[in-house]
Design a protein around this motif. Structure first.
Motif, PDB file in Angstrom:
ATOM      1  N   VAL A  57      -9.170  -3.083 -11.076  1.00  0.00           N
ATOM      2  CA  VAL A  57      -9.048  -1.747 -10.525  1.00  0.00           C
ATOM      3  C   VAL A  57      -7.682  -1.199 -10.921  1.00  0.00           C
ATOM      4  N   CYS A  58      -7.624   0.091 -11.203  1.00  0.00           N
ATOM      5  CA  CYS A  58      -6.373   0.738 -11.593  1.00  0.00           C
ATOM      6  C   CYS A  58      -5.665   1.265 -10.354  1.00  0.00           C
ATOM      7  N   VAL A  59      -4.473   0.731 -10.088  1.00  0.00           N
ATOM      8  CA  VAL A  59      -3.664   1.170  -8.956  1.00  0.00           C
ATOM      9  C   VAL A  59      -2.223   1.299  -9.442  1.00  0.00           C
ATOM     10  N   PRO A  60      -1.703   2.502  -9.595  1.00  0.00           N
ATOM     11  CA  PRO A  60      -0.390   2.706 -10.230  1.00  0.00           C
ATOM     12  C   PRO A  60       0.751   1.900  -9.633  1.00  0.00           C
ATOM     13  N   THR A  61       0.749   1.684  -8.309  1.00  0.00           N
ATOM     14  CA  THR A  61       1.899   1.018  -7.697  1.00  0.00           C
ATOM     15  C   THR A  61       1.706  -0.483  -7.530  1.00  0.00           C
ATOM     16  N   TYR A  62       0.677  -1.058  -8.151  1.00  0.00           N
ATOM     17  CA  TYR A  62       0.542  -2.511  -8.178  1.00  0.00           C
ATOM     18  C   TYR A  62       0.988  -3.023  -9.540  1.00  0.00           C
ATOM     19  N   THR A  63       1.134  -4.319  -9.647  1.00  0.00           N
ATOM     20  CA  THR A  63       1.686  -4.954 -10.825  1.00  0.00           C
ATOM     21  C   THR A  63       1.093  -4.414 -12.117  1.00  0.00           C
ATOM     22  N   SER A  64       1.919  -3.795 -12.943  1.00  0.00           N
ATOM     23  CA  SER A  64       1.512  -3.236 -14.239  1.00  0.00           C
ATOM     24  C   SER A  64       0.394  -2.211 -14.126  1.00  0.00           C
ATOM     25  N   GLY A  65       0.155  -1.676 -12.952  1.00  0.00           N
ATOM     26  CA  GLY A  65      -0.843  -0.631 -12.776  1.00  0.00           C
ATOM     27  C   GLY A  65      -2.264  -1.112 -12.693  1.00  0.00           C
ATOM     28  N   GLN A  66      -2.471  -2.421 -12.740  1.00  0.00           N
ATOM     29  CA  GLN A  66      -3.820  -2.971 -12.658  1.00  0.00           C
ATOM     30  C   GLN A  66      -3.832  -4.127 -11.678  1.00  0.00           C
ATOM     31  N   LEU A  67      -4.888  -4.222 -10.893  1.00  0.00           N
ATOM     32  CA  LEU A  67      -5.047  -5.329  -9.952  1.00  0.00           C
ATOM     33  C   LEU A  67      -6.392  -5.987 -10.190  1.00  0.00           C
ATOM     34  N   GLY A  68      -6.447  -7.295  -9.994  1.00  0.00           N
ATOM     35  CA  GLY A  68      -7.696  -8.019 -10.206  1.00  0.00           C
ATOM     36  C   GLY A  68      -8.277  -8.560  -8.916  1.00  0.00           C
ATOM     37  N   MET A  69      -9.583  -8.786  -8.920  1.00  0.00           N
ATOM     38  CA  MET A  69     -10.296  -9.359  -7.781  1.00  0.00           C
ATOM     39  C   MET A  69     -11.316 -10.369  -8.285  1.00  0.00           C
ATOM     40  N   MET A  70     -11.427 -11.493  -7.601  1.00  0.00           N
ATOM     41  CA  MET A  70     -12.493 -12.436  -7.865  1.00  0.00           C
ATOM     42  C   MET A  70     -13.646 -12.142  -6.908  1.00  0.00           C
ATOM     43  N   ILE A  71     -14.824 -11.916  -7.461  1.00  0.00           N
ATOM     44  CA  ILE A  71     -16.027 -11.676  -6.662  1.00  0.00           C
ATOM     45  C   ILE A  71     -16.939 -12.875  -6.881  1.00  0.00           C
ATOM     46  N   CYS A  72     -17.269 -13.575  -5.816  1.00  0.00           N
ATOM     47  CA  CYS A  72     -18.007 -14.845  -5.914  1.00  0.00           C
ATOM     48  C   CYS A  72     -19.215 -14.830  -4.996  1.00  0.00           C
ATOM     49  N   ALA A  73     -20.290 -15.498  -5.430  1.00  0.00           N
ATOM     50  CA  ALA A  73     -21.525 -15.535  -4.650  1.00  0.00           C
ATOM     51  C   ALA A  73     -22.017 -16.964  -4.491  1.00  0.00           C
ATOM     52  N   LYS A  74     -22.639 -17.253  -3.345  1.00  0.00           N
ATOM     53  CA  LYS A  74     -23.199 -18.579  -3.104  1.00  0.00           C
ATOM     54  C   LYS A  74     -24.500 -18.801  -3.859  1.00  0.00           C
ATOM     55  N   ASP A  75     -25.213 -17.708  -4.141  1.00  0.00           N
ATOM     56  CA  ASP A  75     -26.498 -17.796  -4.828  1.00  0.00           C
ATOM     57  C   ASP A  75     -26.288 -17.580  -6.325  1.00  0.00           C
ATOM     58  N   PRO A  76     -26.685 -18.537  -7.168  1.00  0.00           N
ATOM     59  CA  PRO A  76     -26.484 -18.377  -8.612  1.00  0.00           C
ATOM     60  C   PRO A  76     -27.268 -17.219  -9.208  1.00  0.00           C
TER      61      PRO A  76
ATOM     62  N   ALA B 187       0.842  -1.195   0.000  1.00  0.00           N
ATOM     63  CA  ALA B 187       0.000   0.000   0.000  1.00  0.00           C
ATOM     64  C   ALA B 187       0.875   1.241   0.000  1.00  0.00           C
ATOM     65  N   THR B 188       0.394   2.276  -0.676  1.00  0.00           N
ATOM     66  CA  THR B 188       0.994   3.600  -0.565  1.00  0.00           C
ATOM     67  C   THR B 188      -0.115   4.583  -0.213  1.00  0.00           C
ATOM     68  N   GLU B 189       0.244   5.629   0.500  1.00  0.00           N
ATOM     69  CA  GLU B 189      -0.761   6.595   0.938  1.00  0.00           C
ATOM     70  C   GLU B 189      -1.475   7.262  -0.234  1.00  0.00           C
ATOM     71  N   ARG B 190      -0.812   7.394  -1.362  1.00  0.00           N
ATOM     72  CA  ARG B 190      -1.401   8.129  -2.475  1.00  0.00           C
ATOM     73  C   ARG B 190      -2.490   7.351  -3.206  1.00  0.00           C
ATOM     74  N   ASP B 191      -2.319   6.038  -3.403  1.00  0.00           N
ATOM     75  CA  ASP B 191      -3.258   5.322  -4.275  1.00  0.00           C
ATOM     76  C   ASP B 191      -3.973   4.142  -3.623  1.00  0.00           C
ATOM     77  N   GLU B 192      -3.734   3.901  -2.326  1.00  0.00           N
ATOM     78  CA  GLU B 192      -4.323   2.717  -1.697  1.00  0.00           C
ATOM     79  C   GLU B 192      -5.843   2.700  -1.720  1.00  0.00           C
TER      80      GLU B 192
END
Length: 283
Positions: A223-242, A57-62
């Motif tokens: 999500v675009c975050v300049p100080t993470y890998t290549s400026g982009q970070l990914g997230m998996m969003i999953c739900a129990k209900d189809p 984390a950095t204070e500017r883009d976290e």
């Protein structure tokens, strides 16, 4: 790596490139029972937290990452009451979750007390919610905690380290099953997916497939975050209900007023992938 007034992050997963930040002052160097820790003040991004050589984390883009990994699941759930944060010792996720007045209890399970202590000292704008009366902090192993708390949470946010070394087990199907078992009916989990569409698409595709072996609804968001890998970070969003629609806020949900990155348009757009990545991941 610190060298000649610069911090350089290198990783075998992205050979041929590195990320460098100019250092104004080194604030802390140490080693806990679990990881190496570095905190420094940068010339452009404020204070920076580094664990095992990787910028956390950095204070500017976290805020971009913290808002998205929290508000995507919280805004997709119609009425989340009980929330669990796994990892996230810097406190950024807690800060975002407490913005949702309808959430009644917020638990965090973090294995490294030192990270919490250093965040309070050097990242106070992130670590500002630990004293909130709805928050309970557990210093414990996330696997054991999840196994002992089943069918309990409406939303779980897994804010863990990258899938390297001991943290690799946090990206395996057995961990995803623990997350699913800890969710109440209709529950949603958001997890840091590390890999992005510019690097290691094969790993990203494999991660999505493992999630789909456990959850009926799985979507990948960016999500675009300049100080993470290549400026982009990914997230998996999953739900129990189809039937859960993760790609838009639930009906009549009110967005917290003090957000700086998240909005309804960003929520929807974060699930839109460029053509090359969409074809590869979904084939």
């Amino acid at each position: 790596m610190l060298e000649n007034g610069w911090f350089r992050e290198e990783n075998e997963s992205w050979n041929g490139q590195s990320l460098s930040l100019q250092v104004d002052k080194v604030l802390y160097v140490g080693k806990t029972m679990f990881q190496d820790v570095l905190v420094f003040r940068s010339t452009n991004y404020g204070n920076v937290l580094v664990l095992d050589g990787v910028i956390q984390a950095t204070e500017r883009d976290e805020f971009a990452y913290q808002e998205m990994i929290c508000h995507l699941p919280l805004m997709s759930h119609p009425n989340p009451k009980r929330v669990l944060v796994v990892g996230g010792g810097d406190g950024g996720c807690l800060r975002e979750v407490v913005k949702h007045a309808g959430v009644e209890t917020i638990e965090m399970v973090e294995i490294d007390q030192t990270v919490v202590d250093l965040a309070k000292r050097f990242l106070p704008n992130m670590a500002c919610a630990f004293d909130n009366p709805r928050v309970t902090l557990h210093i414990a192993d996330g696997f054991e905690f999840l196994a002992n708390n089943q069918s309990k949470y409406d939303v779980i946010i897994s804010d863990t380290s990258d899938p390297e070394g001991p943290a690799e087990k946090l990206f395996e199907e057995s961990y995803f099953q623990l997350l699913s078992d800890a969710l109440a009916p209709g529950g949603i989990v958001a997890m840091q997916a590390s890999e992005n569409v510019w690097l290691k698409l094969d790993i990203l595709k494999s991660l999505q497939e493992r999630c789909k072996n456990v959850f009926p609804t799985v979507n990948y968001a960016t999500v675009c975050v300049p100080t993470y890998t290549s400026g982009q970070l990914g997230m998996m969003i999953c739900a129990k209900d189809p039937q859960t629609n993760l790609q838009a806020p639930a009906a009549k949900k009110h967005i917290p007023e003090d957000v700086r990155y998240y909005n309804e348009g960003i929520h929807r757009a974060s699930f839109v992938l460029p053509t090359f990545a969409k074809k590869y991941i979904n084939n």
